[in-house]
Design a protein around this motif. Structure first.
Motif, PDB file in Angstrom:
ATOM      1  N   UNK A 352     -72.261  56.625 -41.701  1.00  0.00           N
ATOM      2  CA  UNK A 352     -72.968  57.689 -40.869  1.00  0.00           C
ATOM      3  C   UNK A 352     -73.125  57.098 -39.256  1.00  0.00           C
ATOM      4  N   UNK A 353     -73.024  55.721 -39.239  1.00  0.00           N
ATOM      5  CA  UNK A 353     -73.141  55.218 -37.970  1.00  0.00           C
ATOM      6  C   UNK A 353     -71.586  55.399 -37.315  1.00  0.00           C
ATOM      7  N   UNK A 354     -70.761  55.300 -37.890  1.00  0.00           N
ATOM      8  CA  UNK A 354     -69.113  55.291 -37.693  1.00  0.00           C
ATOM      9  C   UNK A 354     -68.986  56.555 -37.391  1.00  0.00           C
ATOM     10  N   UNK A 355     -69.599  57.800 -38.072  1.00  0.00           N
ATOM     11  CA  UNK A 355     -69.174  59.037 -37.999  1.00  0.00           C
ATOM     12  C   UNK A 355     -69.986  59.686 -36.746  1.00  0.00           C
ATOM     13  N   UNK A 356     -70.763  59.012 -36.173  1.00  0.00           N
ATOM     14  CA  UNK A 356     -71.415  59.402 -34.813  1.00  0.00           C
ATOM     15  C   UNK A 356     -70.401  59.638 -33.838  1.00  0.00           C
ATOM     16  N   UNK A 357     -69.325  58.984 -33.918  1.00  0.00           N
ATOM     17  CA  UNK A 357     -67.992  58.861 -32.836  1.00  0.00           C
ATOM     18  C   UNK A 357     -67.063  59.825 -33.162  1.00  0.00           C
ATOM     19  N   UNK A 358     -67.354  60.475 -34.356  1.00  0.00           N
ATOM     20  CA  UNK A 358     -66.029  61.524 -34.460  1.00  0.00           C
ATOM     21  C   UNK A 358     -65.893  62.540 -33.451  1.00  0.00           C
ATOM     22  N   UNK A 359     -64.766  62.971 -33.303  1.00  0.00           N
ATOM     23  CA  UNK A 359     -64.043  63.581 -32.252  1.00  0.00           C
ATOM     24  C   UNK A 359     -64.616  65.317 -32.435  1.00  0.00           C
ATOM     25  N   UNK A 360     -64.688  65.601 -33.794  1.00  0.00           N
ATOM     26  CA  UNK A 360     -65.133  66.981 -34.113  1.00  0.00           C
ATOM     27  C   UNK A 360     -66.525  67.151 -34.002  1.00  0.00           C
ATOM     28  N   UNK A 361     -67.106  68.286 -33.305  1.00  0.00           N
ATOM     29  CA  UNK A 361     -68.446  68.396 -33.312  1.00  0.00           C
ATOM     30  C   UNK A 361     -68.962  69.006 -34.738  1.00  0.00           C
ATOM     31  N   UNK A 362     -68.394  69.676 -35.670  1.00  0.00           N
ATOM     32  CA  UNK A 362     -68.862  69.792 -37.074  1.00  0.00           C
ATOM     33  C   UNK A 362     -69.279  68.777 -37.768  1.00  0.00           C
ATOM     34  N   UNK A 363     -68.465  67.826 -37.590  1.00  0.00           N
ATOM     35  CA  UNK A 363     -68.481  66.542 -38.268  1.00  0.00           C
ATOM     36  C   UNK A 363     -69.758  65.651 -37.729  1.00  0.00           C
ATOM     37  N   UNK A 364     -69.762  65.681 -36.332  1.00  0.00           N
ATOM     38  CA  UNK A 364     -71.061  64.857 -36.029  1.00  0.00           C
ATOM     39  C   UNK A 364     -72.378  65.583 -36.095  1.00  0.00           C
ATOM     40  N   UNK A 365     -72.221  67.042 -36.285  1.00  0.00           N
ATOM     41  CA  UNK A 365     -73.491  67.735 -36.491  1.00  0.00           C
ATOM     42  C   UNK A 365     -74.047  67.401 -38.100  1.00  0.00           C
ATOM     43  N   UNK A 366     -72.889  67.368 -38.737  1.00  0.00           N
ATOM     44  CA  UNK A 366     -73.572  67.043 -40.308  1.00  0.00           C
ATOM     45  C   UNK A 366     -74.074  65.641 -40.357  1.00  0.00           C
ATOM     46  N   UNK A 367     -73.481  64.665 -39.392  1.00  0.00           N
ATOM     47  CA  UNK A 367     -73.944  63.387 -39.498  1.00  0.00           C
ATOM     48  C   UNK A 367     -75.372  63.344 -38.884  1.00  0.00           C
ATOM     49  N   UNK A 368     -75.654  63.913 -37.987  1.00  0.00           N
ATOM     50  CA  UNK A 368     -77.052  64.077 -37.417  1.00  0.00           C
ATOM     51  C   UNK A 368     -77.867  64.510 -38.347  1.00  0.00           C
ATOM     52  N   UNK A 369     -77.592  65.590 -38.822  1.00  0.00           N
ATOM     53  CA  UNK A 369     -78.573  66.296 -39.778  1.00  0.00           C
ATOM     54  C   UNK A 369     -78.756  65.547 -40.951  1.00  0.00           C
ATOM     55  N   UNK A 370     -77.931  64.747 -41.640  1.00  0.00           N
ATOM     56  CA  UNK A 370     -78.072  63.892 -42.633  1.00  0.00           C
ATOM     57  C   UNK A 370     -78.924  62.807 -42.195  1.00  0.00           C
ATOM     58  N   UNK A 371     -78.826  62.208 -41.026  1.00  0.00           N
ATOM     59  CA  UNK A 371     -79.902  61.057 -40.330  1.00  0.00           C
ATOM     60  C   UNK A 371     -81.145  61.852 -40.281  1.00  0.00           C
ATOM     61  N   UNK A 372     -81.301  62.754 -40.062  1.00  0.00           N
ATOM     62  CA  UNK A 372     -82.568  63.731 -39.746  1.00  0.00           C
ATOM     63  C   UNK A 372     -83.639  63.557 -41.432  1.00  0.00           C
ATOM     64  N   UNK A 373     -82.691  63.867 -42.093  1.00  0.00           N
ATOM     65  CA  UNK A 373     -83.316  64.080 -43.391  1.00  0.00           C
ATOM     66  C   UNK A 373     -83.782  62.499 -43.992  1.00  0.00           C
ATOM     67  N   UNK A 374     -82.972  61.720 -43.524  1.00  0.00           N
ATOM     68  CA  UNK A 374     -83.398  60.032 -43.821  1.00  0.00           C
ATOM     69  C   UNK A 374     -84.660  59.559 -43.186  1.00  0.00           C
ATOM     70  N   UNK A 375     -84.626  59.835 -41.785  1.00  0.00           N
ATOM     71  CA  UNK A 375     -85.660  59.585 -40.921  1.00  0.00           C
ATOM     72  C   UNK A 375     -87.005  60.140 -41.310  1.00  0.00           C
ATOM     73  N   UNK A 376     -86.854  61.211 -41.828  1.00  0.00           N
ATOM     74  CA  UNK A 376     -88.168  62.144 -42.230  1.00  0.00           C
ATOM     75  C   UNK A 376     -88.839  61.556 -43.415  1.00  0.00           C
ATOM     76  N   UNK A 377     -88.079  60.724 -44.164  1.00  0.00           N
ATOM     77  CA  UNK A 377     -88.919  59.864 -45.378  1.00  0.00           C
ATOM     78  C   UNK A 377     -89.544  58.646 -44.873  1.00  0.00           C
ATOM     79  N   UNK A 378     -90.735  58.611 -44.565  1.00  0.00           N
ATOM     80  CA  UNK A 378     -91.424  57.573 -44.130  1.00  0.00           C
ATOM     81  C   UNK A 378     -91.309  56.175 -44.945  1.00  0.00           C
ATOM     82  N   UNK A 379     -91.116  56.300 -46.225  1.00  0.00           N
ATOM     83  CA  UNK A 379     -90.759  55.050 -47.058  1.00  0.00           C
ATOM     84  C   UNK A 379     -89.418  54.543 -46.782  1.00  0.00           C
ATOM     85  N   UNK A 380     -88.598  55.332 -46.103  1.00  0.00           N
ATOM     86  CA  UNK A 380     -87.330  54.657 -45.733  1.00  0.00           C
ATOM     87  C   UNK A 380     -87.211  54.004 -44.519  1.00  0.00           C
TER      88      UNK A 380
END
Length: 1215
Positions: A352-380
């Motif tokens: 996920x961290x490496x994909x933050x550098x992807x040159x295509x915006x749809x890929x970066x968007x999916x990566x950021x949304x995946x990270x949002x779901x992870x950071x919403x879980x307080x136990x993580x």
């Protein structure tokens, strides 16, 4: 699942997104992997304690999610193709007597069938023959890829997966670039959703039995792994999506098995802890067997998960196709949430961290949304510390992402990090987000507003815990401090709009705001001004419910509920401010800035409440009293203009209290007129002292401001002002403080008189008198144009543009009785106005040499733009001839940055008036520039600047060559005639021949038949001796379609030296009239278009604001870190942050010429990449380097313009 390497520096970098070349390009990839070919029906099996196939377990375990009925997806064309393999592909599915692959494919395409039913039918056929059932599923996958081929039973039994894929590749329709997953339109979304639903239901239906039969899923995953490594994009895309969805299902099964294993283990431990006499030996043995079975099941699922992750995900998350990368990252986010024990570790998070550098915006968007779901879980959160520290800088940089959707999601992600992590973000890190509250995109600004509000609330809550206080006053105080310290913008409307969604109640706390302002010892002086500005902006937002200028919103109408809420807010703020506004005006009456803001407040009131609520009537008199006092106290133009605007609103006839406002206005103007009249005689005689002149000037300035909003013709101020202007001009006593308001008063009087004449039926004598006054005023303004006073000269020009337009033929078309009022400018006035443009608009200012503030430069530029727009309106609406536009057209190239939009609009509208005459005007502009160049220097000629102008003007003719045929022919004939015109006295012969090089820039717009006729016309006009000259030859070549872009070279080897653009002349260069020849008459016919242009807006009476606009800075990305170039996409991200570059493994590429001829002749087995599922060895890891991208790649968010009050500059200038 292996935990993976905890270091972020040890695996493949996202920069090299492709293991394979382009579609159908044979690429040999050098890898070091221990491989094991896996075939479908020949997998090794080991004995199991229980039968894998149970009839009771084949039933569906989950309910279906029906999809809305939609028309079936378009089937791929099945044209005949060549058989490139000795083993032909069978077109029939032998041995399958149940559901067929086509039945499943049709059900998935239509979306009308319940997937549970489809899966159950397939399970019935699989129970009868698992080889036949697997074959149906394989052919369904092949058909979903858009392939024409069909896998036969013989192929499945005798060929390995690599051979099957090679044969299917030859059967693929190479002529079509589309396949079901990339079909444009709604079919794509429907097919993809149905395919994913089918995969999900299949796994859920098989999770109790068939997953563990060691045949179905291993064989299926082996084929998908091979297809995902194919050169064919359709195979790679479809198989990767299916593999990722199967992996998601396997993760769910693994979690269920783990829970069952833990539960059974607890039961066994509890039973085993009993005394020997109390134990149930049969139960213990059964529990022990169940635990062993569950452990075996989990190992098998984990093995398939591990093989899929390493065989598909690790390679395809960096595929060249962004849709494949996005699918991988999307499913990885699901795995992290569903199975954190196996996936929530540094080895998986690094992808996920490496994909933050992807040159295509749809890929970066999916990566950021995946990270949002992870950071919403307080136990993580505790397990994300390393990831946060490693990639926080990258996430902070992405708030300026080129794609606004990505930037919005990144801001939301950073808010989650701020709220959930222990340390949160440091203040300097938050500084990356704060400026975005002023961004032009409303979504991004609102997200930043939510971040800012939460940050401010956290600061306030921490302070309140210490001090034990609470309330909105603290929030207002800290918000004021933030606004004052912000150096990114100067208007609060954007800050209020950004915070309106999250802090609506706090920003509508009018009671707290007014209480703080009316306190004697409350805020500091600067803080009071900031609070008043924020309060007025909140008033506007509550009353109008619209974003400020520069921020667009979706054009949706307010619902009835929203309209009622808006009206309620408006009544509430009106009830609160009507009694308090006079008090605020009285307190801050001496402060011009605060008073100007407070005078805007009544414009957002529900003014009808002055009469509808009896106890509020007295406050109207108080407001009018304060208003008159402010007019008498201030001389600043902004304050007086605000007072005039408020008077205009209060005097509207739609309100019953307007008579009281009219009375207050009349009394105020009576006093001002009497004051001015007392000084007039002394000033006309020249006996007035400085104090009298100052008093008269300030009084006249107040009258001029009020005249812009209300009709003041009854006070008969035109004659006194005109006499004052004449006397000052004659005596050369040019006092700008006195003459500028005098010009305004006289002009407004003429404007109101014209409006009154339109709305009534005046006598003929009255019209003649008005026209005489208009002619007298134009004479005065004509004289002012040559004065050496900038303010007087500019004001006279702007007023002339408005009055000439108001008294033009176009303005009286609807009222024939007013024909007497039509006044056309004299020839001398036309030349003076054209000379004004050349001398004061199209002139390089000395501001660059002096240390002039940026604000002043912007003000000067806006003033020049208004003046140019006023002159262009005179041309467009027929007050001036089209030939007068030459002074505008010939500066199109040199001043394109400052006035390009205005000149382009003028050129466009002139074509609507008369296309032929407009083209001739374009040619005349170029002729004048050419003549000016010859006048300056005969020996050296530099046509580069004039040719550049010709190129820009040629592009204005558009692409419809038939529509512009006659105008272009007229332009060329005028140009040819000018080039060969007879020399006048003391002129060299053929000195205009070089003009043909300029004319050649328009040749590419000519039709073939017109080129032939113009070539004949050229020969008839050109002397025979001149046909071989370079300029003539160049023009002939352009007519023949071989236009030359090289500059003309002088004979004798002398290089043409460049010159600056000639200095502007006050006297325009005129050309000789052309003689119409027979060829000319045969080419040109009369052509005219009626002009139906709307009535324009005025120039001098428009709101005078600055022109500062900050454009969004876009940056071009480099291709570093990527091993390929995607031709159908562009770089979407250009932030200069620390990235990582992969040195890709060496690849042996075949040339395009070789691959084009060999695909149909050679076996493709040798060109396909690794297909096997199981990898016991490790793949060779690419070497990763750190690098810093250049500063040129940085991107900035676009800040909106607050200098304009309309959304479009051209709409404001041309209306």
């Amino acid at each position: 699942m292996a935990a993976g390497d905890s270091s972020f520096e040890s695996l493949d970098e996202i920069g090299n997104f492709s293991d394979s070349g382009s579609d159908y390009e044979a690429t040999l990839t050098s890898t070091k992997r221990k491989t094991q070919a896996v075939t479908g029906p020949k997998l090794p099996k080991r004995p199991r304690h229980k039968a894998a196939l149970r009839g009771s377990s084949l039933s569906s375990t989950s309910s279906s999610i029906p999809t809305p009925p939609t028309p079936p997806l378009q089937q791929q064309s099945r044209g005949r193709s060549k058989q490139a393999s000795p083993r032909p592909v069978t077109r029939e599915n032998e041995g399958n007597r149940g559901i067929s692959a086509k039945d499943i494919y049709d059900a998935v395409c239509s979306g009308k069938s319940a997937m549970v039913t489809v899966v159950d039918e397939w399970l019935d056929s699989y129970k009868q023959s698992r080889e036949a059932g697997l074959l149906v599923l394989i052919n369904f996958i092949v058909q979903s890829c858009g392939c024409k081929g069909v896998v036969s039973r013989e192929m499945l039994d005798s060929m390995q997966n690599a051979e099957i894929i090679s044969t299917l590749t030859k059967e693929f329709n190479e002529e079509s670039v589309n396949y079901p997953l990339c079909t444009p339109g709604p079919e794509l979304r429907r097919f993809k959703a149905s395919l994913c639903e089918f995969t999900r239901v299949l796994v859920r239906s098989c999770r109790n039995s068939l997953i563990f039969d060691e045949y179905l899923f291993p064989s299926l995953l082996a084929l998908l792994t091979g297809l995902s490594d194919s050169q064919v994009r359709a195979f790679r895309h479809t198989s990767t999506l299916l593999a990722m969805k199967l992996m998601t299902g396997l993760v769910e099964v693994a979690v269920i098995v783990s829970v069952q294993q833990q539960t059974t283990q607890r039961q066994y431990d509890k039973e085993n802890s009993k005394r020997a006499s109390d134990r149930a030996s049969d139960g213990l043995e059964e529990l022990r067997a169940t635990i062993s079975q569950l452990r075996e099941n989990k190992e098998e699922v984990s093995s398939m998960m591990n093989a899929t992750f390493r065989g598909v995900f690790v390679h395809r998350y960096r595929d060249r196709l962004p849709e494949i990368r996005a699918a991988c990252i999307e499913e990885l986010g699901v795995w992290l949430i569903n199975d954190p024990e196996d996936f929530l570790n540094d080895g998986c998070m690094k992808y996920l961290g490496w994909t933050l550098h992807d040159k295509q915006s749809p890929v970066r968007l999916q990566c950021v949304r995946a990270l949002q779901a992870v950071y919403q879980e307080k136990e993580f959160i505790g397990r994300l510390e390393l990831f946060t520290s490693r990639f926080k800088e990258r996430m902070l940089g992405m708030v300026l992402d080129k794609d606004l959707d990505v930037a919005v999601e990144v801001v939301n992600l950073l808010l989650l990090i701020q709220q959930s992590t222990e340390g949160g973000l440091r203040e300097e890190e938050c500084g990356h987000i704060y400026p975005l509250v002023y961004a032009s995109n409303r979504g991004l600004a609102s997200a930043a507003g939510v971040f800012l509000f939460n940050k401010l609330k956290s600061v306030i809550d921490s302070e309140n815990q210490v001090n034990g206080t609470s309330g909105n006053a603290d929030l207002l105080q800290i918000l004021i401090t933030f606004y004052m310290q912000s150096e990114f913008h100067e208007h609060g409307a954007y800050l209020v709009d950004s915070l309106w969604g999250v802090a609506k109640s706090e920003l509508r706390d009018w009671e707290t705001m007014t209480t703080v302002l009316l306190q004697e010892s409350g805020l500091m002086y600067e803080e009071e001004g900031a609070l008043v500005e924020l309060m007025i902006c909140a008033l506007r937002q509550a009353a109008q419910a619209s974003p400020p200028v520069g921020r667009t919103q979706s054009k949706k109408l307010l619902s009835m509920k929203d309209k009622k809420a808006q009206e309620h807010d408006r009544r509430r703020l009106t009830m609160h401010f009507i009694p308090l506004l006079p008090q605020l005006l009285a307190k801050y009456s001496a402060d011009a800035g605060i008073v100007t803001l407070l005078l805007k407040a009544p414009l957002y009131f529900n003014l009808e409440m002055y009469n509808s609520v009896p106890r509020l009537e007295k406050h109207l008199d108080q407001l009018l009293f304060q208003l008159c006092g402010i007019v008498e106290k201030h001389t600043a133009v902004t304050v007086l203009q605000a007072c005039a605007t408020l008077f205009s609103a209060l005097c509207s006839d739609s309100y019953t209290f307007s008579s009281r406002s009219h009375l207050a206005f009349s009394q105020l103007l009576d006093g001002l007129t009497e004051c001015f009249s007392s000084y007039l005689s002394d000033m006309l005689q020249g006996t007035a002292d400085d104090d009298s002149v100052y008093s008269a000037a300030t009084t006249l300035k107040r009258i001029a401001a009020l005249s812009s909003a209300k009709d003041t013709t009854v006070w008969k101020l035109f004659d006194p002002c005109l006499e004052l202007l004449k006397s000052r001009i004659e005596s050369r006593d040019l006092d700008k403080e006195l003459m500028v308001p005098a010009l305004k008063c006289a002009a407004f009087n003429l404007m109101w008189a014209k409006m009154n004449a339109v709305n009534s039926t005046p006598a003929e004598e009255e019209l003649k008198r008005l026209k005489k006054e208009m002619r007298s005023f134009c004479k005065v303004c004509e004289t002012c144009l040559s004065l050496n006073q900038t303010e007087i000269r500019d004001q006279a020009f702007e007023l002339l543009c408005d009055l000439l337009l108001l008294y033009s033929q176009t303005s009286v078309c609807s009222a024939p009785a007013l024909q007497t009022l039509v006044l056309l400018p004299s020839d001398f006035l036309r030349s003076e106005m054209a000379a004004f443009l050349v001398d004061y608009v199209f002139s390089d200012s000395d501001d660059d040499e002096l240390n002039v503030e940026e604000e002043m430069k912007i003000t000067v530029l806006q003033r020049k733009r208004n003046q140019l727009a006023g002159y262009c309106k005179l041309v467009i609406y027929g007050v001036l001839d089209l030939n007068a536009a030459t002074e505008v057209f010939k500066h199109y190239s040199k001043y394109f940055k400052d006035f390009g939009d205005i000149i382009k609009e003028t050129v466009s509208k002139s074509k609507l008036i008369s296309p032929v005459q407009s083209a001739k005007t374009v040619c005349l502009s170029l002729q004048q520039l050419f003549s000016e160049m010859l006048t300056e220097d005969h020996s050296q000629q530099d046509l580069s600047e004039i040719r550049e102008l010709a190129k820009k003007l040629a592009m204005s003719f558009g692409v419809d060559l038939h529509r512009v045929r006659k105008p272009l022919v007229a332009l060329h004939m005028d140009g040819i005639h000018f080039a060969f015109r007879k020399p006048q006295e003391e002129e060299e012969p053929n000195m205009n021949l070089a003009f043909l090089e300029i004319l050649s820039e328009f040749s590419f717009k000519l039709l073939r038949q017109d080129r032939t006729q113009l070539a004949a016309y050229l020969k008839s006009e050109c002397p025979s001796a001149a046909l071989s000259w370079p300029s003539v030859r160049m023009y002939q070549c352009s007519l023949e379609g071989r236009s030359s872009s090289k500059p003309r070279e002088k004979e004798g080897g002398d290089a043409a030296s460049s010159h600056d653009t000639p200095a502007a002349k006050r006297k325009r260069t005129t050309t000789q009239g052309s003689v119409a020849s027979s060829a000319r008459e045969s080419l040109l016919d009369s052509l005219s278009f009626p002009s139906n242009l709307p009535t324009p807006a005025l120039t001098s009476t428009a709101l005078r604001v600055g022109a500062k606009q900050q454009a969004a800075f876009g940056a071009t990305e480099n291709d570093e870190g990527s091993g390929f170039t995607e031709p159908e996409s562009e770089d979407d991200f250009s932030i200069g942050f620390t990235m990582r570059k992969v040195k890709p493994a060496k690849q042996c590429h075949l040339s395009s010429s070789q691959t084009g001829t060999s695909l149909d002749q050679r076996d493709l087995n040798s060109n396909l990449t690794l297909l096997s599922l199981i990898e016991d060895g490790e793949e060779e890891e690419p070497e990763i380097d750190d690098y810093e991208s250049g500063s040129d790649d940085e991107s900035e968010c676009s800040l909106p313009s607050t200098r304009h009050t309309s959304a479009s500059v051209l709409d404001e200038l041309f209306d």
